[in-house]
Design a protein around this motif. Structure first.
Motif, PDB file in Angstrom:
ATOM      1  N   UNK A 114      11.585   3.559   5.630  1.00  0.00           N
ATOM      2  CA  UNK A 114      10.195   3.438   4.990  1.00  0.00           C
ATOM      3  C   UNK A 114       9.398   2.259   5.563  1.00  0.00           C
ATOM      4  N   UNK A 115       9.916   1.182   5.708  1.00  0.00           N
ATOM      5  CA  UNK A 115       9.375  -0.094   6.553  1.00  0.00           C
ATOM      6  C   UNK A 115       8.870   0.440   7.866  1.00  0.00           C
ATOM      7  N   UNK A 116       9.799   0.940   8.742  1.00  0.00           N
ATOM      8  CA  UNK A 116       9.483   1.228   9.785  1.00  0.00           C
ATOM      9  C   UNK A 116       8.440   2.179  10.187  1.00  0.00           C
ATOM     10  N   UNK A 117       8.236   3.205   9.088  1.00  0.00           N
ATOM     11  CA  UNK A 117       7.202   4.002   9.158  1.00  0.00           C
ATOM     12  C   UNK A 117       6.063   3.228   9.019  1.00  0.00           C
ATOM     13  N   UNK A 118       5.809   2.413   7.881  1.00  0.00           N
ATOM     14  CA  UNK A 118       4.873   1.671   7.535  1.00  0.00           C
ATOM     15  C   UNK A 118       4.303   0.780   8.533  1.00  0.00           C
ATOM     16  N   UNK A 119       5.148   0.224   9.211  1.00  0.00           N
ATOM     17  CA  UNK A 119       4.873  -0.601  10.623  1.00  0.00           C
ATOM     18  C   UNK A 119       4.435  -0.028  11.614  1.00  0.00           C
ATOM     19  N   UNK A 162       8.535   2.008  -2.296  1.00  0.00           N
ATOM     20  CA  UNK A 162       7.161   1.808  -2.166  1.00  0.00           C
ATOM     21  C   UNK A 162       6.892   0.222  -1.745  1.00  0.00           C
ATOM     22  N   UNK A 163       7.354  -0.660  -2.142  1.00  0.00           N
ATOM     23  CA  UNK A 163       7.423  -2.056  -1.541  1.00  0.00           C
ATOM     24  C   UNK A 163       7.484  -2.145  -0.110  1.00  0.00           C
ATOM     25  N   UNK A 164       8.448  -1.320   0.349  1.00  0.00           N
ATOM     26  CA  UNK A 164       8.724  -1.466   1.894  1.00  0.00           C
ATOM     27  C   UNK A 164       7.682  -0.876   2.496  1.00  0.00           C
ATOM     28  N   UNK A 165       6.600  -0.226   1.930  1.00  0.00           N
ATOM     29  CA  UNK A 165       5.613   0.333   2.731  1.00  0.00           C
ATOM     30  C   UNK A 165       4.443  -0.464   2.776  1.00  0.00           C
ATOM     31  N   UNK A 166       4.502  -1.738   2.225  1.00  0.00           N
ATOM     32  CA  UNK A 166       3.066  -2.504   1.785  1.00  0.00           C
ATOM     33  C   UNK A 166       2.584  -2.735   3.256  1.00  0.00           C
ATOM     34  N   UNK A 184       8.899   6.450 -16.602  1.00  0.00           N
ATOM     35  CA  UNK A 184       9.391   5.336 -16.257  1.00  0.00           C
ATOM     36  C   UNK A 184       9.283   5.036 -14.521  1.00  0.00           C
ATOM     37  N   UNK A 185       9.677   6.312 -13.904  1.00  0.00           N
ATOM     38  CA  UNK A 185       9.941   6.226 -12.466  1.00  0.00           C
ATOM     39  C   UNK A 185       8.329   5.961 -11.924  1.00  0.00           C
ATOM     40  N   UNK A 186       7.196   6.745 -12.807  1.00  0.00           N
ATOM     41  CA  UNK A 186       5.889   6.531 -12.283  1.00  0.00           C
ATOM     42  C   UNK A 186       5.460   4.929 -12.286  1.00  0.00           C
ATOM     43  N   UNK A 187       5.904   4.435 -13.458  1.00  0.00           N
ATOM     44  CA  UNK A 187       5.578   2.960 -13.538  1.00  0.00           C
ATOM     45  C   UNK A 187       6.276   2.108 -12.555  1.00  0.00           C
ATOM     46  N   UNK A 188       7.460   2.411 -12.192  1.00  0.00           N
ATOM     47  CA  UNK A 188       8.186   1.875 -11.171  1.00  0.00           C
ATOM     48  C   UNK A 188       7.419   1.879  -9.854  1.00  0.00           C
ATOM     49  N   UNK A 189       7.006   3.055  -9.591  1.00  0.00           N
ATOM     50  CA  UNK A 189       6.098   3.313  -8.317  1.00  0.00           C
ATOM     51  C   UNK A 189       5.008   2.490  -8.328  1.00  0.00           C
ATOM     52  N   UNK A 190       4.136   2.373  -9.429  1.00  0.00           N
ATOM     53  CA  UNK A 190       2.853   1.429  -9.623  1.00  0.00           C
ATOM     54  C   UNK A 190       3.283   0.048  -9.114  1.00  0.00           C
ATOM     55  N   UNK A 191       4.472  -0.530  -9.617  1.00  0.00           N
ATOM     56  CA  UNK A 191       5.072  -1.818  -9.699  1.00  0.00           C
ATOM     57  C   UNK A 191       5.263  -2.080  -8.228  1.00  0.00           C
ATOM     58  N   UNK A 192       5.704  -1.138  -7.367  1.00  0.00           N
ATOM     59  CA  UNK A 192       5.946  -1.232  -6.061  1.00  0.00           C
ATOM     60  C   UNK A 192       4.889  -1.201  -5.201  1.00  0.00           C
ATOM     61  N   UNK A 193       3.555  -1.027  -5.580  1.00  0.00           N
ATOM     62  CA  UNK A 193       2.375  -1.060  -4.961  1.00  0.00           C
ATOM     63  C   UNK A 193       1.684   0.342  -4.764  1.00  0.00           C
ATOM     64  N   UNK A 194       2.095   1.259  -5.473  1.00  0.00           N
ATOM     65  CA  UNK A 194       1.281   2.657  -5.339  1.00  0.00           C
ATOM     66  C   UNK A 194       0.107   2.480  -6.136  1.00  0.00           C
TER      67      UNK A 194
END
Length: 313
Positions: A114-119, A162-166, A184-194
């Motif tokens: 995910x980080x590589x795709x984001x970069x 999600x955090x890895x794609x910042x 709960x999963x949706x909330x976690x995604x938002x916490x990760x930066x969605x």
């Protein structure tokens, strides 16, 4: 009343991403580029969401990959793709030239993927990159770092992906499946930066070849999509909107008509995606958009804000 006799206003926003209308294609249903351009005017859709791409070429699953089922289909394509770099060079320029607003979809088997795709997205500066308005982070795929479980089956791993794609520098939409505690999963995604949530991805399923006495699809199980999952998608959007009222939602699953789009928006979606219906009718996204406009005109709806979340009032 409609606006000065000009018809309803179909403009919408998914967070900071403003769209001329709420109808998009769904990832995995119209290819990576302009494969459907003979049937669809990409410039007239809200956005085109391309098939999910990893930071490397991926062969996908063995055949057979698709099978029709009652009111839908099951697929085990396995996220086959040319890799993000080739897509940026070979497919994106044509999409931009066709006037598409593009949502890039990315996936990976690890957080490093995910980080590589984001970069790669962050560093892209070739032709067409200006057409990319958002990134859909597909976390509904197997996670090698968590014993093969789906990222979206775990709040912690969803947040981490999600955090890895910042670094991508674009608004990120988390694409989730209706598994476990979705709120709960949706909330976690938002916490990760969605910035937004795409609800929902296909549901896990399987078809058995009763003559061969083994799973019919080459990859074993697969993802179920189509009209049959519409009520599941509507319920998912409704529940997440109730729990997270400020988070934009893109509704997907079972949409094949303007009325389906209205229902999804009343559940709480700011925009919708048309997917499996496109396999039966390549013009389905344009049909849904036209029917949505007629529905709004017939019901005196002048702005989509009047529909979004109406079932919660």
């Amino acid at each position: 009343m409609t606006r000065g006799g000009q018809g309803p206003g179909l403009e919408t926003a998914v967070g900071s991403v403003r769209l001329p209308n709420p109808v998009m294609t769904a990832s995995g249903t119209v290819g990576h580029g302009t494969e459907m351009a003979r049937y669809l005017d990409y410039s007239k859709l809200g956005a085109v969401v391309v098939k999910s791409l990893a930071p490397y070429e991926w062969p996908g699953n063995p055949a057979p990959r698709l099978h029709p089922i009652a009111a839908g289909m099951i697929n085990s394509v396995g996220l086959q793709g040319p890799g993000l770099s080739r897509w940026l060079d070979e497919e994106l320029p044509a999409l931009a030239a066709a006037g598409a607003r593009v949502v890039a979809s990315i996936w990976g088997r690890s957080l490093d993927d995910y980080a590589a795709a984001s970069d790669l997205l962050a560093s892209a500066d070739g032709p067409g990159t200006e057409a990319v308005v958002a990134v859909e982070v597909n976390v509904s795929c197997p996670n090698l770092e968590d014993r093969g479980r789906m990222f979206s089956h775990s709040g912690a791993m969803t947040e981490a992906a999600l955090a890895a794609t910042a670094t991508c520098g674009l608004p990120r939409w988390a694409k989730l499946s209706a598994t476990g505690d979705l709120v709960e999963i949706a909330g976690a995604a938002v916490e990760g930066g969605a910035c937004a949530l795409t609800l929902i991805n296909t549901l896990l399923g399987m078809v058995i070849d009763t003559e061969a006495r083994r799973p019919l699809l080459g990859g074993g199980g697969g993802g179920v999509s189509g009209r049959a999952m519409g009520p599941v998608a509507v319920r998912s959007v409704y529940d997440v909107r109730a729990a997270l009222p400020e988070v934009p939602i893109v509704g997907v699953g079972g949409i094949a008509s303007g009325a389906d789009a209205v229902e999804m928006m009343m559940a709480g979606a700011n925009a919708v995606q048309v997917g499996t219906a496109t396999f039966a009718d390549p013009r389905a996204p344009a049909k849904v958009l036209a029917e949505l406009a007629r529905w709004c005109a017939d019901h005196g709806v002048s702005r989509l804000d009047e529909l979004i979340g109406a079932a919660h009032e």
